[in-house]
Design an enzyme around this catalytic site. Sequence first.
Site, PDB file in Angstrom:
ATOM      1  N   LYS A 110       0.824  -1.206   0.000  1.00  0.00           N
ATOM      2  CA  LYS A 110       0.000   0.000   0.000  1.00  0.00           C
ATOM      3  C   LYS A 110       0.864   1.265   0.000  1.00  0.00           C
ATOM      4  O   LYS A 110       0.553   2.223  -0.690  1.00  0.00           O
ATOM      5  CB  LYS A 110      -0.953  -0.007   1.205  1.00  0.00           C
ATOM      6  N   LYS A 206      -4.092  -7.707 -11.823  1.00  0.00           N
ATOM      7  CA  LYS A 206      -5.149  -7.986 -10.866  1.00  0.00           C
ATOM      8  C   LYS A 206      -6.165  -6.833 -10.836  1.00  0.00           C
ATOM      9  O   LYS A 206      -5.762  -5.664 -10.778  1.00  0.00           O
ATOM     10  CB  LYS A 206      -4.529  -8.154  -9.465  1.00  0.00           C
ATOM     11  N   LYS A 209      -9.309  -1.475  -7.356  1.00  0.00           N
ATOM     12  CA  LYS A 209      -9.723  -0.079  -7.551  1.00  0.00           C
ATOM     13  C   LYS A 209      -8.511   0.850  -7.592  1.00  0.00           C
ATOM     14  O   LYS A 209      -8.547   1.876  -8.240  1.00  0.00           O
ATOM     15  CB  LYS A 209     -10.755   0.373  -6.516  1.00  0.00           C
TER      16      LYS A 209
END
Length: 337
Positions: A110, A206, A209
């Site tokens: 992230k 993959k 969003k």
Amino acid sequence: MRILSGVQSSGKLHLGNYFGAIRQFIELQSEGEALYFIANLHAMTTVRDPVRMRALTFDAALDFLALGLDPEQATLFRQSDVPEIPELFWYLSAISPMGLLERAHSFKDKVGKGISPDLGLFTYPVLMAADILLYGSEVVPVGKDQVQHLEMTRDIATKFNLAYVPGYDPKRDEDPKTRKVEGILRLPVARVQDGSASVPGLDGLKMSKSYGNTIDLFADDATTKKRIMAIKSDSTPVESPKDPDATPVRALLALFASPDELAEIDRSFREGGKGYGHYKVQLLDLFHAHFDAARARRKQLEQDPGYVEGVLARGAERARGYGAPVIARCREAVGTR
Ligand code: ADP
Ligand code: TRP
């Protein structure tokens, strides 16, 4: 069997979320005591606007209900409506080794994607452990990317039991026959849906969003069509044979098609004579056949926010009831009560 899972309310649901996670939640609701929640506290690691935060939480409830979650069978609630979660989160934080958290892939991934490396993002897995352990959950249906978080949850539960339950032996905990002393926190297992463990996005990576490559479940018809038509394909001429794996269209068709239909699709790819546009239209038709009922249901539910709010309020009450005995034992064990 107690089943629990959650989805962050951080954006719109897409095919990856559905086939990787939510379809399984809905299927499992009749197989045990299922608790499903909207992880809005987790979503705070990325959503900073309170108006958006509220709207996304409500949208997630609409999504779940529209897709078939039955609030009579399963308990649907908002994470932030259960104050025992942040309490247990702290008890677990106090015994969670830094080294364990430092090994988490999701934090690094992230941060790599540009999310700010705040403490909340770092301790995300501990909050998730609290979500799971509060209700004595046995089975946690998740996508493949969450498996490490489940392993961390088991590690954290073991640490807690070792710290606070005299005579607790983690080796014996696995088997009720050899178990002498039961832990306060029950060790959950992940259940990963096979076959659709990784749904590709428009570009073949993959679907996520954060990659902007999604096909959303509840976008309007025109947007859905535009997205599906934009799936990556190459310039092989219509009449030429095609490699089914050269485009994500085939993997997306596989989510909807029966084995026989898929065999026919593969045969036709290899034979040639049809352009990629043909398969995209086929995918669009399958998408609508599969989701139109849920899409209509969602529109109806949107008109009835009072009903949705009632479901969430009843859900939170029921969830807190499930959590009450566990948190009581934790308080007793750590000495806050
Ligand atoms: P995103 O990557 O879009 O931010 P989340 O991380 O919020 O999605 O994922 C929510 C749930 O959906 C998780 O259980 C995750 O495993 C599942 N999921 C997300 N994307 C996919 C995908 N492309 N294929 C399979 N499962 C997925
Ligand atoms: N981390 C999960 C995700 O990103 C969401 C989540 C939060 C969760 N708490 C949970 C999933 C507890 C299962 C159980 O998808």
